[in-house]
Design an enzyme around this catalytic site. Structure first.
Site, PDB file in Angstrom:
ATOM      1  N   LYS A 190       0.833  -1.203   0.000  1.00  0.00           N
ATOM      2  CA  LYS A 190       0.000   0.000   0.000  1.00  0.00           C
ATOM      3  C   LYS A 190       0.871   1.259   0.000  1.00  0.00           C
ATOM      4  O   LYS A 190       0.548   2.257  -0.655  1.00  0.00           O
ATOM      5  CB  LYS A 190      -0.935  -0.024   1.207  1.00  0.00           C
ATOM      6  CG  LYS A 190      -1.963  -1.174   1.128  1.00  0.00           C
ATOM      7  CD  LYS A 190      -2.664  -1.411   2.443  1.00  0.00           C
ATOM      8  CE  LYS A 190      -3.667  -2.550   2.343  1.00  0.00           C
ATOM      9  NZ  LYS A 190      -4.188  -2.991   3.635  1.00  0.00           N
ATOM     10  N   GLY A 247     -12.806  -5.615   4.962  1.00  0.00           N
ATOM     11  CA  GLY A 247     -14.174  -6.110   5.121  1.00  0.00           C
ATOM     12  C   GLY A 247     -14.924  -6.067   3.801  1.00  0.00           C
ATOM     13  O   GLY A 247     -14.636  -5.246   2.930  1.00  0.00           O
TER      14      GLY A 247
END
Ligand code: HSE
Length: 432
Positions: free
Chosen positions: A206, A305
């Site tokens: 990231k 999620g």
């Protein structure tokens, strides 16, 4: 509104893919209104076709992802399978067969982003990947578009929810690493093999993506310095508390003060409790961006999620569909600055060093001399004699800003002192 639907192929129907399909169905009318044409799920590539997938027409399900992306009538391919292959080949095949791509694949983007962007541009397609970094949090688009007129100098973030959950647990309960990891595993935050998270690989991917976009340059995964958080102890948290700090696993991307280079790194660090990132609890992510004109910005939210990640995917899907209808493509790769990535040794920050030393005259002077010889200025020193009668003491030194190379030299020399029994921990201090 155009009545002919835009066709979407979904690659992967796990935690994120199933939420993408659900939202595409339940929000179909709103999506159509926002895009200006209906969007239709035209195929879903999966590994286990026999699994029952609520809300998905079994006729759309296939195990042949390659045939799906080669169909020629697909407008947008949504890739949520992750990993390098077959995702890379499927994405390149999609570009070659007329589709734009929305991906959540941080590992692939960090490794092969340049080549994928080049192919997308050559073929006149879009490549969007908001979901690849920090789940639901809008970050790629703000950096790429909203801040396109500004100059970003620093990106400092908590971009891994699993490790933030573990560190937060250690901080709030005094638990050790293993105990906190066990709880994260039991609650489903940590995977059975937590290596990618706890060793910092996920955050490093990231960081590579964020640094490249923020500084309009090329930062590869290998350019990112990485240390995991498995060696952080309850004692480190006690030391952090004593100086009004907590410990977070941070991804830090910086432009050098002279503007001529950048650095990207992931490691645990102490940050003051007064810093906004210190209050990011549980599995949440947050990214702090500093730029010339805007000043300090903070982006906060769920970093993982199914539904939160699907939210980011759907945002990209709408953008790509709008581009398609207008016959345009969105912002592509922007690596024009070609800034070199400096090695970790050139990073300048503060350090918290905890030493086990002999408790006798002259030791403090010896230790201080080693710091001075390496050009590392000491900010504070705290010594505490041990109650175990062994004649040893714990010495905690906090430095002013120094280069990582100077600090490494200092620590090596300290280890060679007879009076230094051991270096218990070294931690960088950030966010001040
Ligand atoms: N495993 C990641 C995390 C989520 O814990 O934040 C996906 O990038």
């Amino acid at each position: 509104m155009r009545t002919r639907p835009l066709k979407v192929a979904l690659l992967g129907c796990g935690v994120v893919g199933s939420e993408v399909a659900r939202i595409m169905t339940t929000h179909a009318a709103d999506l159509a209104a926002r895009i200006g044409a209906p969007v239709e799920l035209a195929g879903v590539a999966v590994r286990r076709p026999s699994k029952v997938r609520e809300g998905i027409d079994p006729a759309l399900v296939t195990t042949d992802a390659t045939a799906l992306v080669k169909r020629g009538d697909i407008d947008v391919v949504v890739e949520v399978i992750g990993g390098i292959e077959p995702a890379r080949t499927l994405i390149t095949t999609a570009f070659e067969h007329g589709a734009s791509v929305v991906s959540a694949n941080k590992a692939l983007l960090a490794q092969d982003g340049a080549a994928l962007h080049a192919l997308a541009q050559e073929q006149g397609r879009d490549l969007y990947y908001e979901a690849a970094v920090a789940g639901a949090i809008p970050l790629i688009r703000p950096l790429r578009e909203s801040l396109a007129g500004d100059k970003v100098n620093r990106v400092l973030g908590i971009v891994n929810g699993t490790t933030n959950f573990i560190l937060d647990k250690m901080d709030s309960t005094g638990a050790g690493y293993q105990e906190a990891l066990d709880e994260a595993t039991a609650l489903g935050y940590a995977e059975a093999d937590p290596t990618a998270d706890v060793e910092g690989f996920d955050a490093a991917a990231k960081a590579a993506i964020l640094a490249g976009i923020a500084f309009h340059t090329r930062v590869r995964l290998d350019d990112v310095y990485r240390e995991g958080m498995i060696e952080v102890t309850a004692a480190d948290f006690a030391s952090a508390k004593a100086m009004g700090c907590t410990i977070k696993l941070l991804a830090i991307c910086e432009r050098a003060a002279d503007g001529g280079s950048v650095t990207a790194r992931v490691h645990p660090a102490m940050i003051p409790l007064s810093h906004p990132l210190a209050s990011v609890r549980g599995a949440y992510n947050a990214v702090f961006v500093e730029s010339d004109a805007a000043g300090q910005l903070m982006f906060y939210g769920p970093g993982a999620g199914g539904a939160p990640t699907a939210s980011a995917v759907l945002g990209d899907l709408v953008a790509v569909c709008r581009n398609k209808l207008s016959g345009a493509t969105g912002p592509g790769d922007s690596a024009y600055t070609q800034l070199p990535v400096s090695p970790m040794g050139e990073v300048v920050t503060r350090y918290h060093i905890s030493l086990d030393v002999a408790d006798k005259p002259g030791v403090l002077a010896q230790v201080a001399t080693v710091f001075a010889e390496h050009g590392v200025s000491i900010d504070t020193v705290r010594q505490q004699g041990r109650q175990d009668g062994g004649g040893d003491a714990s010495l905690v030194v906090v430095t002013h800003r120094a280069s990582d190379a100077s600090l490494s030299g200092t620590v090596e020399a300290l280890r060679n002192l007879d009076t230094v029994r051991g270096v218990a921990s070294i931690m960088r201090v950030e966010g001040e």
